[in-house]
Motif scaffolding. Structure first.
Motif, PDB file in Angstrom:
ATOM      1  N   GLY A  29       0.802  -1.224   0.000  1.00  0.00           N
ATOM      2  CA  GLY A  29       0.000   0.000   0.000  1.00  0.00           C
ATOM      3  C   GLY A  29       0.832   1.271   0.000  1.00  0.00           C
ATOM      4  N   GLY A  30       0.243   2.312   0.553  1.00  0.00           N
ATOM      5  CA  GLY A  30       0.837   3.650   0.507  1.00  0.00           C
ATOM      6  C   GLY A  30       2.240   3.718   1.102  1.00  0.00           C
ATOM      7  N   ARG A  33       4.918   2.950  -1.554  1.00  0.00           N
ATOM      8  CA  ARG A  33       4.964   4.116  -2.438  1.00  0.00           C
ATOM      9  C   ARG A  33       5.726   5.269  -1.781  1.00  0.00           C
ATOM     10  NH1 ARG A  33      -0.578   6.392  -1.811  1.00  0.00           N
ATOM     11  NH2 ARG A  33       0.374   7.439  -0.058  1.00  0.00           N
ATOM     12  N   ASP A  43       2.104   5.256   8.447  1.00  0.00           N
ATOM     13  CA  ASP A  43       0.972   4.355   8.328  1.00  0.00           C
ATOM     14  C   ASP A  43       1.439   3.094   7.588  1.00  0.00           C
ATOM     15  OD1 ASP A  43      -1.573   3.435   8.238  1.00  0.00           O
ATOM     16  OD2 ASP A  43      -2.317   4.879   6.782  1.00  0.00           O
ATOM     17  N   ASP A  45       1.095  -0.832   6.415  1.00  0.00           N
ATOM     18  CA  ASP A  45       0.177  -1.950   6.195  1.00  0.00           C
ATOM     19  C   ASP A  45       0.958  -3.170   5.725  1.00  0.00           C
ATOM     20  OD1 ASP A  45      -2.107  -0.393   6.720  1.00  0.00           O
ATOM     21  OD2 ASP A  45      -2.049   0.419   4.683  1.00  0.00           O
ATOM     22  N   ARG A 114      -6.358  -6.301  -6.605  1.00  0.00           N
ATOM     23  CA  ARG A 114      -7.615  -5.651  -6.206  1.00  0.00           C
ATOM     24  C   ARG A 114      -7.369  -4.217  -5.741  1.00  0.00           C
ATOM     25  NH1 ARG A 114      -7.795  -4.502  -0.670  1.00  0.00           N
ATOM     26  NH2 ARG A 114      -6.150  -5.659   0.383  1.00  0.00           N
ATOM     27  N   ARG A 115      -6.114  -3.802  -5.663  1.00  0.00           N
ATOM     28  CA  ARG A 115      -5.817  -2.448  -5.165  1.00  0.00           C
ATOM     29  C   ARG A 115      -6.087  -1.399  -6.222  1.00  0.00           C
ATOM     30  NH1 ARG A 115      -3.223  -2.578  -0.122  1.00  0.00           N
ATOM     31  NH2 ARG A 115      -3.149  -4.743   0.558  1.00  0.00           N
ATOM     32  N   ASP A 116      -6.226  -0.148  -5.797  1.00  0.00           N
ATOM     33  CA  ASP A 116      -6.774   0.865  -6.711  1.00  0.00           C
ATOM     34  C   ASP A 116      -5.825   1.343  -7.808  1.00  0.00           C
ATOM     35  OD1 ASP A 116      -5.303   2.129  -4.726  1.00  0.00           O
ATOM     36  OD2 ASP A 116      -6.932   3.443  -4.057  1.00  0.00           O
ATOM     37  N   ASN A 120      -0.087   2.277  -5.683  1.00  0.00           N
ATOM     38  CA  ASN A 120      -0.531   1.726  -4.400  1.00  0.00           C
ATOM     39  C   ASN A 120      -0.517   0.202  -4.409  1.00  0.00           C
ATOM     40  OD1 ASN A 120      -0.987   4.209  -3.347  1.00  0.00           O
ATOM     41  ND2 ASN A 120      -3.214   4.179  -3.611  1.00  0.00           N
ATOM     42  N   ASP A 158     -15.913   0.411  -7.185  1.00  0.00           N
ATOM     43  CA  ASP A 158     -15.918   1.292  -6.026  1.00  0.00           C
ATOM     44  C   ASP A 158     -15.679   2.722  -6.510  1.00  0.00           C
ATOM     45  OD1 ASP A 158     -15.652   2.692  -3.708  1.00  0.00           O
ATOM     46  OD2 ASP A 158     -13.861   1.650  -2.991  1.00  0.00           O
ATOM     47  N   ARG A 161     -13.039   5.439  -5.450  1.00  0.00           N
ATOM     48  CA  ARG A 161     -11.688   5.465  -6.031  1.00  0.00           C
ATOM     49  C   ARG A 161     -11.471   6.704  -6.901  1.00  0.00           C
ATOM     50  NH1 ARG A 161     -11.977  -0.917  -7.528  1.00  0.00           N
ATOM     51  NH2 ARG A 161     -11.580  -1.671  -5.405  1.00  0.00           N
ATOM     52  N   ARG A 164     -10.432   9.259  -4.565  1.00  0.00           N
ATOM     53  CA  ARG A 164      -9.080   8.918  -4.100  1.00  0.00           C
ATOM     54  C   ARG A 164      -8.035   9.331  -5.136  1.00  0.00           C
ATOM     55  NH1 ARG A 164      -7.710   5.373  -0.043  1.00  0.00           N
ATOM     56  NH2 ARG A 164      -6.126   4.373  -1.319  1.00  0.00           N
ATOM     57  N   ARG A 167      -7.563  13.015  -4.776  1.00  0.00           N
ATOM     58  CA  ARG A 167      -6.907  13.360  -3.504  1.00  0.00           C
ATOM     59  C   ARG A 167      -5.428  12.951  -3.520  1.00  0.00           C
ATOM     60  NH1 ARG A 167      -5.047   9.890   0.764  1.00  0.00           N
ATOM     61  NH2 ARG A 167      -6.933   8.657   0.562  1.00  0.00           N
TER      62      ARG A 167
HETATM   63  P1  ATP Z   1      -3.141   7.359   2.820  1.00  0.00           P
HETATM   64  O1  ATP Z   1      -2.796   6.492   4.000  1.00  0.00           O
HETATM   65  O2  ATP Z   1      -2.312   8.550   2.616  1.00  0.00           O
HETATM   66  O3  ATP Z   1      -4.608   7.627   2.700  1.00  0.00           O
HETATM   67  P2  ATP Z   1      -2.875   4.974   1.318  1.00  0.00           P
HETATM   68  O4  ATP Z   1      -2.523   4.715  -0.119  1.00  0.00           O
HETATM   69  O5  ATP Z   1      -2.092   4.272   2.363  1.00  0.00           O
HETATM   70  O6  ATP Z   1      -2.814   6.527   1.489  1.00  0.00           O
HETATM   71  P3  ATP Z   1      -5.179   3.854   2.580  1.00  0.00           P
HETATM   72  O7  ATP Z   1      -6.570   4.374   2.558  1.00  0.00           O
HETATM   73  O8  ATP Z   1      -4.440   3.827   3.857  1.00  0.00           O
HETATM   74  O9  ATP Z   1      -4.404   4.677   1.477  1.00  0.00           O
HETATM   75  O10 ATP Z   1      -5.228   2.408   1.946  1.00  0.00           O
HETATM   76  C1  ATP Z   1      -4.124   1.526   1.973  1.00  0.00           C
HETATM   77  C2  ATP Z   1      -4.025   0.766   0.663  1.00  0.00           C
HETATM   78  O11 ATP Z   1      -5.218   0.007   0.457  1.00  0.00           O
HETATM   79  C3  ATP Z   1      -3.904   1.642  -0.571  1.00  0.00           C
HETATM   80  O12 ATP Z   1      -2.581   1.992  -0.825  1.00  0.00           O
HETATM   81  C4  ATP Z   1      -4.478   0.756  -1.633  1.00  0.00           C
HETATM   82  O13 ATP Z   1      -3.545  -0.211  -2.046  1.00  0.00           O
HETATM   83  C5  ATP Z   1      -5.584   0.027  -0.917  1.00  0.00           C
HETATM   84  N1  ATP Z   1      -6.886   0.703  -1.033  1.00  0.00           N
HETATM   85  C6  ATP Z   1      -7.422   1.619  -0.191  1.00  0.00           C
HETATM   86  N2  ATP Z   1      -8.650   1.998  -0.569  1.00  0.00           N
HETATM   87  C7  ATP Z   1      -8.911   1.314  -1.686  1.00  0.00           C
HETATM   88  C8  ATP Z   1     -10.031   1.226  -2.568  1.00  0.00           C
HETATM   89  N3  ATP Z   1     -11.113   1.985  -2.363  1.00  0.00           N
HETATM   90  N4  ATP Z   1      -9.947   0.402  -3.610  1.00  0.00           N
HETATM   91  C9  ATP Z   1      -8.851  -0.381  -3.830  1.00  0.00           C
HETATM   92  N5  ATP Z   1      -7.779  -0.368  -3.041  1.00  0.00           N
HETATM   93  C10 ATP Z   1      -7.795   0.471  -1.976  1.00  0.00           C
END
Ligand code: ATP
Ligand code: MG
Length: 448
Positions: A29-30, A33, A43, A45, A114-116, A120, A158, A161, A164, A167
């Motif tokens: 995830g984030g 990146r 944060d 994950d 499945r990630r957006d 990410n 979803d 997204r 997202r 943002r």
């Molecule tokens: P931030 O923490 O700055 O919001 P992030 O990329 O870590 O950014 P999170 O909301 O913490 O966003 O989500 C963690 C990860 O989960 C994302 O990086 C992405 O891979 C996945 N993710 C989050 N929301 C979605 C979604 N709506 N659809 C698909 N994947 C998602």
């Protein structure tokens, strides 16, 4: 991009513990990146092939959240609790909102798919090697947000997204890749299916980010703005230029520029700054002289602000602040105003919000092409402090209704209140001192 990275010990500890226990474990995830971009991460994950029960055996101090099958773990550093989730796949989003069911995946690939967005969908393995199945590193280099797979499908699953994408693009200073951008434009109506709480959350994340202005511009160019804040979209093209008056932007652009210049970091203050003139389109009048007026626009703006707060499920406290800032933003700053006038402003805005109100005013000035401040505004700020030192309400007067009745030998009546009000004004205007003795003397002259 090589993963010559240094991670907090608590993070590498997790990798080690799961590996020793015989499980696959990845950072996802984030966080990945942000590490690759050299940004601060707080944060973290993780994803693993261990089931929640197995995860809890590896980290017995974790806590299980069974909605998403995630195990949280608080650690000593200044970091958010880690989130460790079993590989997931999501199938069937018939309402563009929640997955119909979340199922455990068998492989990392399924989880990343499945990630957006590609940026990410990166992972670090236990040796901190980057796993990049969707060219996320290339997109980091090219500074673009690109959906994993078919963007139309992904936004159909979803719709949040789409927000997202905007943002994250404005947080990172990225652009949205062309096909992904086109897919947002095409799927914009789907955003209405999303729970308002999620929409609000995403909007607030944007407002808290360093460049909310860029995000709003993107919202606009994707047409998302027209769905999320249609009242705002109506402000574009509403001219304010009048002969002999100073206005360089139309209402919509003035609001955007105000947001851009808002020095407060508070999302509510920023949001109030963005919408403070949102009632102007409804109150637009062009006089024969060519002068444009927006009579009573702050009342209409207030009504719209209330609607927005309700629609986006603001808390009571958030609503109060948001609406108060919009309602009273039109206060006068004038060297001839009386202390009473200043006190009235303070009473309306309330001392709690006065700093935010001033931040809105400065943003409003800058967003209209004026200088940041003026001697009048500076004088006004000094007087705000001064009047707060003076008695603030009738309660602070050194005499009360009983004293008035005794002194004049009259029964309770509205007259008692009137006399107190008059005394109060005299004290405020420094015509009489706020002592019992002086006030009692004054009563006679006032009542006669
Ligand atoms: P931030 O923490 O700055 O919001 P992030 O990329 O870590 O950014 P999170 O909301 O913490 O966003 O989500 C963690 C990860 O989960 C994302 O990086 C992405 O891979 C996945 N993710 C989050 N929301 C979605 C979604 N709506 N659809 C698909 N994947 C998602
Ligand atoms: Mg995150």
């Amino acid at each position: 991009m090589e993963s010559n990275v240094h991670l907090p010990k608590s993070v590498t500890d997790i990798l080690e513990r799961f590996t020793k226990a015989g499980y696959e474990i990845y950072i996802v995830g984030g966080a990945v990146r942000d590490v690759l971009m050299g940004r601060l991460v707080n944060d973290w994950d993780f994803t693993t092939n261990a089931t929640p029960e197995q995860i809890l055996k590896v980290i017995p101090d974790g806590f299980y959240d069974n909605t998403y099958g995630t195990v949280g773990l608080s650690c000593d550093d200044n970091l958010k609790p880690f989130e460790i989730t079993t590989f997931r796949t999501e199938q069937g989003y018939s309402d563009s909102r929640h997955p119909d069911k979340i199922t455990w995946g068998k492989t990392l690939e399924e989880d990343l798919e499945r990630r957006d967005f590609t940026i990410n969908a990166l992972a670090f393995d236990k040796d901190l090697k980057v796993i990049d199945l969707f060219s996320g590193q290339k997109d980091i280099k090219e500074k673009q947000i690109k959906a994993v797979g078919d963007p139309n499908e992904r936004f159909g699953e979803d719709a949040l997204r789409m927000m997202r994408a905007v943002r994250i693009a404005s947080e990172l200073g990225f652009t949205i890749e062309k096909e992904t951008f086109e897919a947002i434009k095409k799927n914009v109506p789907l955003i209405n299916k999303i729970a308002k709480e999620r929409v609000k959350d995403e909007l607030f994340k944007l407002l808290k980010s360093p460049n909310p202005y860029e995000g709003m511009v993107l919202f606009r160019s994707t047409s998302l703005l027209n769905k999320i804040l249609p009242e705002m979209e109506k402000c574009f093209g509403v001219e304010q230029k009048s002969p002999g008056r100073h206005h360089i932007y139309d209402v919509g652009n003035h609001l955007l520029m105000s947001l851009k210049n808002c020095k407060s970091e508070d999302p509510i203050t920023r949001f109030a700054t963005l919408v403070h003139d949102i009632g102007k389109p409804q109150t637009y009048r062009k006089l024969e002289s060519g002068v444009i007026t927006f009579y009573n626009h702050e009342m209409v703006s207030t009504r719209i602000a209330e609607n927005i707060a309700e629609r986006l499920r603001f808390s009571k406290k958030e609503t109060d602040k948001f609406v108060t800032l919009v309602r009273w933003h039109q206060f006068t700053v004038d060297e001839h105003q009386t202390d009473n006038a200043i006190r009235r402003i303070l009473r309306n805005v309330t001392p709690t919000y006065i700093e935010d109100m001033l931040a809105l005013r400065v943003a409003d000035r800058l967003g209209g092409g004026a200088r940041e401040t003026s001697w009048r505004l500076e004088e006004f700020k000094k007087r705000l402090i001064e009047v707060q030192k003076q008695p603030f309400s009738l309660k602070d007067l050194k005499i009360n209704g009983k004293d008035v009745m005794n002194e004049l030998n009259i029964p309770p009546s509205p007259k008692v209140g009137e006399i107190l009000e008059k005394l109060f004004e005299e004290v405020v205007e420094k015509k009489v001192e706020n002592t019992k003795e002086e006030l009692l003397k004054k009563i006679k002259t006032i009542s006669s």
